[in-house]
Scaffold this motif. Structure first.
Motif, short mmCIF file in Angstrom:
data_model
loop_
_atom_site.label_atom_id
_atom_site.label_comp_id
_atom_site.label_asym_id
_atom_site.label_seq_id
_atom_site.Cartn_x
_atom_site.Cartn_y
_atom_site.Cartn_z
N ASN A 192 0.81 -1.24 0.11
CA ASN A 192 -0.16 0.41 0.06
C ASN A 192 1.05 1.46 0.13
O ASN A 192 0.59 2.42 -0.64
CB ASN A 192 -0.78 -0.17 1.34
N LEU A 193 2.29 1.53 0.51
CA LEU A 193 2.66 2.20 0.45
C LEU A 193 3.34 2.35 -0.64
O LEU A 193 3.86 3.75 -0.76
CB LEU A 193 4.32 2.06 1.60
N ILE A 194 3.09 1.24 -1.67
CA ILE A 194 4.31 1.62 -3.41
C ILE A 194 3.08 2.00 -4.35
O ILE A 194 3.62 3.06 -4.31
CB ILE A 194 4.75 0.37 -3.35
N VAL A 195 1.65 1.34 -3.84
CA VAL A 195 0.98 2.03 -4.35
C VAL A 195 0.62 3.50 -4.09
O VAL A 195 0.56 4.12 -5.66
CB VAL A 195 -0.59 1.31 -4.09
N ALA A 196 0.48 4.08 -3.44
CA ALA A 196 0.22 5.46 -2.28
C ALA A 196 1.45 6.74 -3.43
O ALA A 196 1.22 7.85 -4.03
CB ALA A 196 0.55 6.13 -1.32
N VAL A 197 3.17 6.24 -3.30
CA VAL A 197 3.21 6.45 -3.74
C VAL A 197 3.96 6.80 -5.07
O VAL A 197 4.22 7.91 -5.45
CB VAL A 197 5.75 6.01 -2.83
N PHE A 198 3.82 5.75 -6.26
CA PHE A 198 4.00 5.38 -7.19
C PHE A 198 2.51 6.06 -7.31
O PHE A 198 2.63 7.14 -8.23
CB PHE A 198 3.28 3.97 -7.08
N ASN A 199 1.57 6.09 -7.00
CA ASN A 199 0.15 7.03 -7.50
C ASN A 199 0.64 8.80 -7.39
O ASN A 199 0.10 9.60 -8.14
CB ASN A 199 -0.78 6.84 -7.13
N LEU A 200 0.95 9.08 -6.49
CA LEU A 200 1.87 10.50 -6.09
C LEU A 200 2.58 11.43 -7.55
O LEU A 200 2.62 12.05 -7.22
CB LEU A 200 2.64 10.06 -4.88
N LEU A 201 3.20 10.44 -7.76
CA LEU A 201 4.11 10.75 -9.25
C LEU A 201 3.23 11.77 -10.15
O LEU A 201 2.14 11.33 -10.48
CB LEU A 201 4.50 9.61 -9.70
N PRO A 202 3.84 12.81 -9.80
CA PRO A 202 3.79 14.31 -10.91
C PRO A 202 3.53 13.78 -12.17
O PRO A 202 3.69 15.01 -13.40
CB PRO A 202 4.15 15.76 -10.84
N GLY A 203 2.65 12.87 -13.05
CA GLY A 203 2.18 12.77 -14.31
C GLY A 203 0.88 12.46 -14.54
O GLY A 203 0.61 11.14 -13.78
N LEU A 204 0.44 12.75 -15.64
CA LEU A 204 -0.66 12.04 -16.03
C LEU A 204 -0.37 10.25 -16.55
O LEU A 204 0.77 10.19 -16.95
CB LEU A 204 -1.75 12.75 -16.46
N PRO A 205 -1.31 9.11 -16.33
CA PRO A 205 -2.22 9.84 -16.10
C PRO A 205 -2.62 8.87 -14.32
O PRO A 205 -3.84 9.12 -13.85
CB PRO A 205 -2.77 8.19 -16.79
N LEU A 206 -1.43 9.18 -13.81
CA LEU A 206 -1.72 9.03 -12.60
C LEU A 206 -1.93 10.33 -11.32
O LEU A 206 -2.64 11.08 -12.18
CB LEU A 206 -0.25 8.63 -11.96
N ASP A 207 -2.42 9.21 -10.21
CA ASP A 207 -3.07 10.72 -9.34
C ASP A 207 -1.84 11.91 -8.64
O ASP A 207 -2.50 12.41 -9.11
CB ASP A 207 -3.18 9.89 -8.21
N GLY A 208 -0.96 11.25 -8.99
CA GLY A 208 -0.09 13.26 -9.45
C GLY A 208 -0.54 14.16 -9.97
O GLY A 208 0.29 15.15 -9.74
N GLY A 209 -0.64 13.08 -11.54
CA GLY A 209 -0.37 13.91 -12.68
C GLY A 209 -1.57 15.00 -12.40
O GLY A 209 -1.91 15.91 -12.60
N ARG A 210 -2.72 14.17 -12.24
CA ARG A 210 -3.98 15.07 -11.91
C ARG A 210 -3.80 16.19 -11.15
O ARG A 210 -4.31 17.69 -11.11
CB ARG A 210 -5.08 13.76 -11.45
N MET A 211 -3.19 15.67 -9.91
CA MET A 211 -2.96 17.09 -9.34
C MET A 211 -1.82 18.06 -10.14
O MET A 211 -1.83 18.87 -9.30
CB MET A 211 -1.81 16.73 -8.08
#
Length: 429
Positions: A192-211
């Motif tokens: 779950n930590l890996i999922v959170a960190v990976f999704n916070l990466l700042p590029g679409l289509p990841l969640d971090g990209g949407r942020m």
């Protein structure tokens, strides 16, 4: 009947996720299955949906066929890891590993439900949640109206994954180290930590990209500028994953022992990096295409896409009806009763199927499709409401009517599809 200047000419004959290349949201049936989702899983009627597992908060949750492949892979890989810590388990380690795979995807579902609940809170319709290869997807059918909501909608998923990682970490203090519960909780905490960190990466289509998109949208006031920037960051991220992930594993920077690296593990790492990079690169490109389409979506207007039509009585021979249409500069035929009330539309495909020499002997009523309420389109419909109407009532032609009920013309699905192609080809403002 005078030619209205707003009617499109539409003389040319006709094209993807998300979307197909030429028409990412081409009109057609929505396709979602009906039912409560209770009982044993069943296959959905929606192409690519998978197995319907339930409807939490009224949103259908599907498991794609690719999930079973990944679950088997996780079971095999994690089973080998368990053998190193708990060698006495023997073959039972794969049962423990299978439980881990299911629990991990349950965590992914919680991540997606966080996005879904936020979307429903903002009154955004959610089509479905799908668990698939490398995670899950919440299919939210509309864009948020403000950058602040966009940021919140993207952030809640990684936030829930971080919370789950924290809960699993705290739970480790309640179990004995080196036991099955301890191994499972540690694995779920790390995953779950890996999922959170990976999704916070700042590029679409990841969640971090949407942020990131939301932040740039807020600064520039232009959602398209945010999408372009976040999509290109996503593409750069894909290249970094493709090159960097194998290098990190070979140098031991991820905490792995370099003594265990073999030719097979090197190939596996490279394949994993290639798959992840392809997913990110494709998702970034799809985000750009969908953003460009949404930017031009208001240009899709029923009034401008409508073909001029003439009314004809049911017994009118096809040749005579076509002659009248040519004289009036019309390209569609509407069958009306004795009182002038529309009862059907003569299908273009049906006309093309009648040879020239038979047209004087074929009545238009034999080629007409009966009108139903869904085939009546208000002339003022445009953009997303127009597409929603066409998807709800799939047909090849629609009768476009004014507010007074007067016939305005006929809208062809093929013309709408061509308008998609034009919208995707136009440069963004």
């Amino acid at each position: 009947m005078n030619q209205d200047d707003e009617r499109g000419e539409n003389h040319r004959p006709q094209s993807g996720e998300t979307e197909p290349e030429a028409k990412p949201a081409a009109p057609g049936p929505a396709g979602g299955p009906s039912g409560t989702g209770k009982g044993r899983p069943r296959r959905t009627d929606e192409p690519g949906g998978g197995l319907l597992m339930g409807r939490p908060f009224g949103v259908p949750v599907y498991v794609a066929p690719s999930w079973f492949l990944v679950a088997a892979l996780i079971t095999w890989v994690f089973g080998d890891q368990i053998e190193r810590v708990l060698p006495d388990l023997g073959g039972a380690r794969y049962l423990v590993s299978l439980f881990f795979a299911i629990a991990f995807y349950a965590s992914v579902l919680v991540h997606e439900l966080a996005h879904t609940l936020a979307a429903l809170r903002f009154k955004l319709p959610v089509r479905r949640i799908q668990l698939q290869f490398f995670g899950g997807v919440s299919e939210i059918e509309k864009e948020t109206e403000t950058p602040g909501r966009e940021f919140v909608l993207a952030f809640v998923g990684p936030l829930l994954s971080l919370v789950l990682a924290g809960l699993f970490y705290v739970s480790l203090y309640a179990v004995e180290p080196g036991t099955v519960p301890g191994v499972l909780l540690a694995g779920l905490m790390i995953s779950n930590l890996i999922v959170a960190v990976f999704n916070l990466l700042p590029g679409l289509p990841l969640d971090g990209g949407r942020m990131l998109r939301a932040v740039i949208w807020k600064i520039t006031g232009k959602p398209m500028s945010g999408t372009v920037a976040a999509a290109w960051v996503g593409r750069a991220l894909a290249v970094a994953v493709l090159i960097g992930l194998p290098l990190l594993t070979r140098t031991g920077l991820l905490g792995n022992s370099t003594d265990d690296i073999s030719g097979m593990s090197t190939v596996t790492d490279a394949l994993l990096a290639a798959i992840l990079a392809a997913i990110i690169w494709t998702g970034a490109g799809n985000s750009l295409r969908m953003a460009r389409l949404r930017e031009h979506l208001p240009d899709l207007r029923a009034r401008s896409l409508t073909r001029r039509a003439i009314p004809v009585e049911p017994a009118t021979p096809l040749s005579e009806a076509l002659r009248r249409a040519n004289e009036a500069g019309a390209r569609a035929l509407v069958v009306v009763d004795a009182h002038g009330v529309p009862t059907g539309l003569v299908r273009e495909s049906a006309i093309a199927g009648v040879p020239q020499h038979r047209r004087p002997w074929v009545a238009v009523s034999g080629l007409a499709q009966d009108l139903n309420d869904g085939m009546r389109v208000p002339s003022e419909l445009a953009g997303q409401p127009l597409l929603d109407h066409l998807r709800t009532s799939p047909a090849t032609e629609y009768l476009v009517v004014e507010e007074t009920g007067e016939i305005y013309g006929v809208l062809s699905t093929a013309d709408v599809e061509r308008a998609f192609v034009k919208a995707m080809a136009r440069p963004s403002s």
